[in-house]
Design a protein around this motif. Structure first.
Motif, PDB file in Angstrom:
ATOM      1  N   ILE A   1      -5.917  -6.218  27.592  1.00 33.53           N
ATOM      2  CA  ILE A   1      -6.194  -6.296  26.163  1.00 33.53           C
ATOM      3  C   ILE A   1      -6.267  -7.768  25.774  1.00 33.53           C
ATOM      4  O   ILE A   1      -5.341  -8.543  26.035  1.00 33.53           O
ATOM      5  CB  ILE A   1      -5.118  -5.575  25.346  1.00 33.53           C
ATOM      6  N   THR A   2      -7.376  -8.153  25.164  1.00 35.30           N
ATOM      7  CA  THR A   2      -7.596  -9.564  24.851  1.00 35.30           C
ATOM      8  C   THR A   2      -7.353  -9.895  23.382  1.00 35.30           C
ATOM      9  O   THR A   2      -7.264 -11.071  23.027  1.00 35.30           O
ATOM     10  CB  THR A   2      -9.030  -9.967  25.220  1.00 35.30           C
ATOM     11  N   GLY A   3      -7.242  -8.878  22.538  1.00 32.59           N
ATOM     12  CA  GLY A   3      -6.962  -9.181  21.136  1.00 32.59           C
ATOM     13  C   GLY A   3      -7.085  -7.976  20.239  1.00 32.59           C
ATOM     14  O   GLY A   3      -7.751  -6.989  20.554  1.00 32.59           O
ATOM     15  N   ILE A   4      -6.424  -8.072  19.093  1.00 29.04           N
ATOM     16  CA  ILE A   4      -6.483  -7.055  18.036  1.00 29.04           C
ATOM     17  C   ILE A   4      -7.115  -7.729  16.824  1.00 29.04           C
ATOM     18  O   ILE A   4      -6.554  -8.686  16.266  1.00 29.04           O
ATOM     19  CB  ILE A   4      -5.086  -6.523  17.668  1.00 29.04           C
ATOM     20  N   ILE A   5      -8.275  -7.245  16.405  1.00 29.38           N
ATOM     21  CA  ILE A   5      -9.029  -7.911  15.344  1.00 29.38           C
ATOM     22  C   ILE A   5      -8.936  -7.155  14.016  1.00 29.38           C
ATOM     23  O   ILE A   5      -8.372  -6.076  13.938  1.00 29.38           O
ATOM     24  CB  ILE A   5     -10.504  -8.082  15.757  1.00 29.38           C
ATOM     25  N   ASP A   6      -9.551  -7.744  12.991  1.00 27.29           N
ATOM     26  CA  ASP A   6      -9.767  -7.149  11.677  1.00 27.29           C
ATOM     27  C   ASP A   6      -8.466  -6.750  10.992  1.00 27.29           C
ATOM     28  O   ASP A   6      -8.098  -5.570  10.933  1.00 27.29           O
ATOM     29  CB  ASP A   6     -10.713  -5.943  11.763  1.00 27.29           C
ATOM     30  N   TRP A   7      -7.811  -7.738  10.414  1.00 29.94           N
ATOM     31  CA  TRP A   7      -6.541  -7.535   9.718  1.00 29.94           C
ATOM     32  C   TRP A   7      -6.736  -7.467   8.205  1.00 29.94           C
ATOM     33  O   TRP A   7      -5.803  -7.665   7.444  1.00 29.94           O
ATOM     34  CB  TRP A   7      -5.571  -8.651  10.103  1.00 29.94           C
ATOM     35  N   GLY A   8      -7.936  -7.166   7.768  1.00 30.40           N
ATOM     36  CA  GLY A   8      -8.222  -7.130   6.338  1.00 30.40           C
ATOM     37  C   GLY A   8      -7.524  -6.027   5.581  1.00 30.40           C
ATOM     38  O   GLY A   8      -7.385  -6.101   4.359  1.00 30.40           O
ATOM     39  N   ASP A   9      -7.078  -4.968   6.281  1.00 29.13           N
ATOM     40  CA  ASP A   9      -6.358  -3.866   5.639  1.00 29.13           C
ATOM     41  C   ASP A   9      -4.849  -3.955   5.856  1.00 29.13           C
ATOM     42  O   ASP A   9      -4.118  -3.009   5.522  1.00 29.13           O
ATOM     43  CB  ASP A   9      -6.865  -2.521   6.164  1.00 29.13           C
ATOM     44  N   ALA A  10      -4.375  -5.049   6.431  1.00 30.53           N
ATOM     45  CA  ALA A  10      -2.937  -5.185   6.670  1.00 30.53           C
ATOM     46  C   ALA A  10      -2.177  -5.114   5.359  1.00 30.53           C
ATOM     47  O   ALA A  10      -2.625  -5.627   4.330  1.00 30.53           O
ATOM     48  CB  ALA A  10      -2.648  -6.508   7.376  1.00 30.53           C
ATOM     49  N   ALA A  11      -1.023  -4.459   5.399  1.00 29.42           N
ATOM     50  CA  ALA A  11      -0.273  -4.216   4.165  1.00 29.42           C
ATOM     51  C   ALA A  11       1.152  -3.849   4.506  1.00 29.42           C
ATOM     52  O   ALA A  11       1.509  -3.664   5.674  1.00 29.42           O
ATOM     53  CB  ALA A  11      -0.936  -3.079   3.370  1.00 29.42           C
ATOM     54  N   ILE A  12       1.947  -3.731   3.481  1.00 24.78           N
ATOM     55  CA  ILE A  12       3.248  -3.086   3.599  1.00 24.78           C
ATOM     56  C   ILE A  12       3.012  -1.621   3.266  1.00 24.78           C
ATOM     57  O   ILE A  12       2.699  -1.274   2.117  1.00 24.78           O
ATOM     58  CB  ILE A  12       4.278  -3.715   2.645  1.00 24.78           C
ATOM     59  N   GLY A  13       3.109  -0.768   4.282  1.00 25.25           N
ATOM     60  CA  GLY A  13       2.729   0.622   4.076  1.00 25.25           C
ATOM     61  C   GLY A  13       3.416   1.553   5.065  1.00 25.25           C
ATOM     62  O   GLY A  13       4.381   1.191   5.737  1.00 25.25           O
TER      63      GLY A  13
ATOM     64  N   ASP B   1       0.864  -1.183   0.000  1.00 24.96           N
ATOM     65  CA  ASP B   1       0.000   0.000   0.000  1.00 24.96           C
ATOM     66  C   ASP B   1       0.897   1.227   0.000  1.00 24.96           C
ATOM     67  O   ASP B   1       1.388   1.657   1.044  1.00 24.96           O
ATOM     68  CB  ASP B   1      -0.911   0.014   1.231  1.00 24.96           C
ATOM     69  N   ASP B   2       1.110   1.764  -1.183  1.00 25.70           N
ATOM     70  CA  ASP B   2       1.948   2.963  -1.304  1.00 25.70           C
ATOM     71  C   ASP B   2       1.108   4.177  -1.702  1.00 25.70           C
ATOM     72  O   ASP B   2       1.564   5.070  -2.418  1.00 25.70           O
ATOM     73  CB  ASP B   2       3.088   2.739  -2.297  1.00 25.70           C
ATOM     74  N   THR B   3      -0.140   4.205  -1.219  1.00 25.12           N
ATOM     75  CA  THR B   3      -1.018   5.344  -1.474  1.00 25.12           C
ATOM     76  C   THR B   3      -0.354   6.622  -0.981  1.00 25.12           C
ATOM     77  O   THR B   3       0.058   6.704   0.186  1.00 25.12           O
ATOM     78  CB  THR B   3      -2.359   5.161  -0.733  1.00 25.12           C
ATOM     79  N   PRO B   4      -0.231   7.653  -1.815  1.00 24.15           N
ATOM     80  CA  PRO B   4       0.429   8.887  -1.382  1.00 24.15           C
ATOM     81  C   PRO B   4      -0.428   9.619  -0.344  1.00 24.15           C
ATOM     82  O   PRO B   4      -1.663   9.536  -0.371  1.00 24.15           O
ATOM     83  CB  PRO B   4       0.555   9.701  -2.674  1.00 24.15           C
ATOM     84  N   PRO B   5       0.188  10.340   0.574  1.00 19.71           N
ATOM     85  CA  PRO B   5      -0.574  11.032   1.615  1.00 19.71           C
ATOM     86  C   PRO B   5      -1.645  11.974   1.068  1.00 19.71           C
ATOM     87  O   PRO B   5      -2.720  12.107   1.679  1.00 19.71           O
ATOM     88  CB  PRO B   5       0.504  11.801   2.394  1.00 19.71           C
ATOM     89  N   GLU B   6      -1.387  12.622  -0.070  1.00 13.56           N
ATOM     90  CA  GLU B   6      -2.380  13.568  -0.590  1.00 13.56           C
ATOM     91  C   GLU B   6      -3.704  12.894  -0.932  1.00 13.56           C
ATOM     92  O   GLU B   6      -4.756  13.532  -0.960  1.00 13.56           O
ATOM     93  CB  GLU B   6      -1.847  14.314  -1.809  1.00 13.56           C
ATOM     94  N   ALA B   7      -3.676  11.570  -1.167  1.00 15.20           N
ATOM     95  CA  ALA B   7      -4.914  10.856  -1.455  1.00 15.20           C
ATOM     96  C   ALA B   7      -5.797  10.747  -0.213  1.00 15.20           C
ATOM     97  O   ALA B   7      -6.996  10.494  -0.323  1.00 15.20           O
ATOM     98  CB  ALA B   7      -4.602   9.467  -2.009  1.00 15.20           C
TER      99      ALA B   7
END
Length: 232
Positions: A168-180, A126-132
């Motif tokens: 803290i029992t967990g971190i959910i929803d990794w659907g947006d995980a990326a190299i970013g 995910d190399d979306t530029p900050p201006e986006a």
């Protein structure tokens, strides 16, 4: 994934049929729907998630779980566009007053650092530029593109951090995980937990707060307003 019923009744009926093929005659309660994902509580102990990329997400979770200092969902059945996971105990920290979340900030910063230190993770770029990301209402300068990309959760907000009491029992929803850009994660922590951060993190904190303000769900709007008041 944000709360609310699935907006497509066809998805709901197909999803329910698929869950019952896998698990039999079980109680199924809609938990929420995103643009391309749906989640259901299945009985008291399981969650079923449907949507694009969920099988890749299951492989990702299996890869990263042993390397992280906090729990992540544990897939028990994967296939046909569905993950069935063990339900994370507790409730999302977004449901707690902002002042009560501050105590979790140091642990979440350590968690984010551990996520960003992972290497060799099979995740999309995910190399979306900050201006986006920029919203005309943000009132902040757009930072330069990141010079260092790392593995990121991609949506590390309080709605995805579950806790039971002071644990803290967990971190959910990794659907947006990326190299970013790691500042994307740090920005959401700044927005929801008041963690310190640089101008890059502040930029993402403000942009994502404005996004949640437009989402319209009262809990998100209240959190966004409080965050924007603290950030400006």
């Amino acid at each position: 994934m944000r709360p609310g019923p699935s907006t497509a009744s066809g998805w709901s009926s197909r999803d329910r049929a698929a869950i019952r093929r896998l698990l039999g005659d079980v109680e199924i309660v809609p938990l929420g729907a995103g643009l391309d994902h749906r989640a259901y509580a299945v009985g008291d102990r399981l969650v079923a998630r449907f949507g694009d990329g969920v099988e890749q997400e299951a492989r990702l979770l299996a890869q990263i779980a042993p390397q992280l200092p906090l729990p992540v969902p544990e897939p028990v059945i994967v296939g046909a566009g569905c993950i069935v996971q063990r339900r994370i105990p507790g409730r999302p920290l977004l449901e707690r007053p902002r002042a009560d979340r501050v105590a979790f900030a140091p642990q979440l910063l350590e968690f984010a650092a551990a996520v960003h230190a992972l290497e060799g993770v099979d995740a999309p770029l995910d190399d979306t530029p900050p201006e986006a990301w920029l919203d005309d209402r943000a009132g902040v300068a757009v930072p330069a593109p990141a010079t260092r990309l790392t593995f990121i959760h991609g949506d590390l907000g309080a709605e995805h951090v579950f806790a039971d009491g002071d644990r803290i029992t967990g971190i959910i929803d990794w659907g947006d995980a990326a190299i970013g850009d790691p500042a994307i994660d740090l920005g959401r922590l700044m927005r929801d937990f008041g963690t310190p951060g640089d101008e890059r993190a502040r930029f993402y904190a403000i942009c994502t707060a404005l996004e949640d303000l437009d989402y319209g769900v009262p809990l998100y709007v209240e959190n966004a307003r409080a965050a924007l008041a603290a950030l400006h």
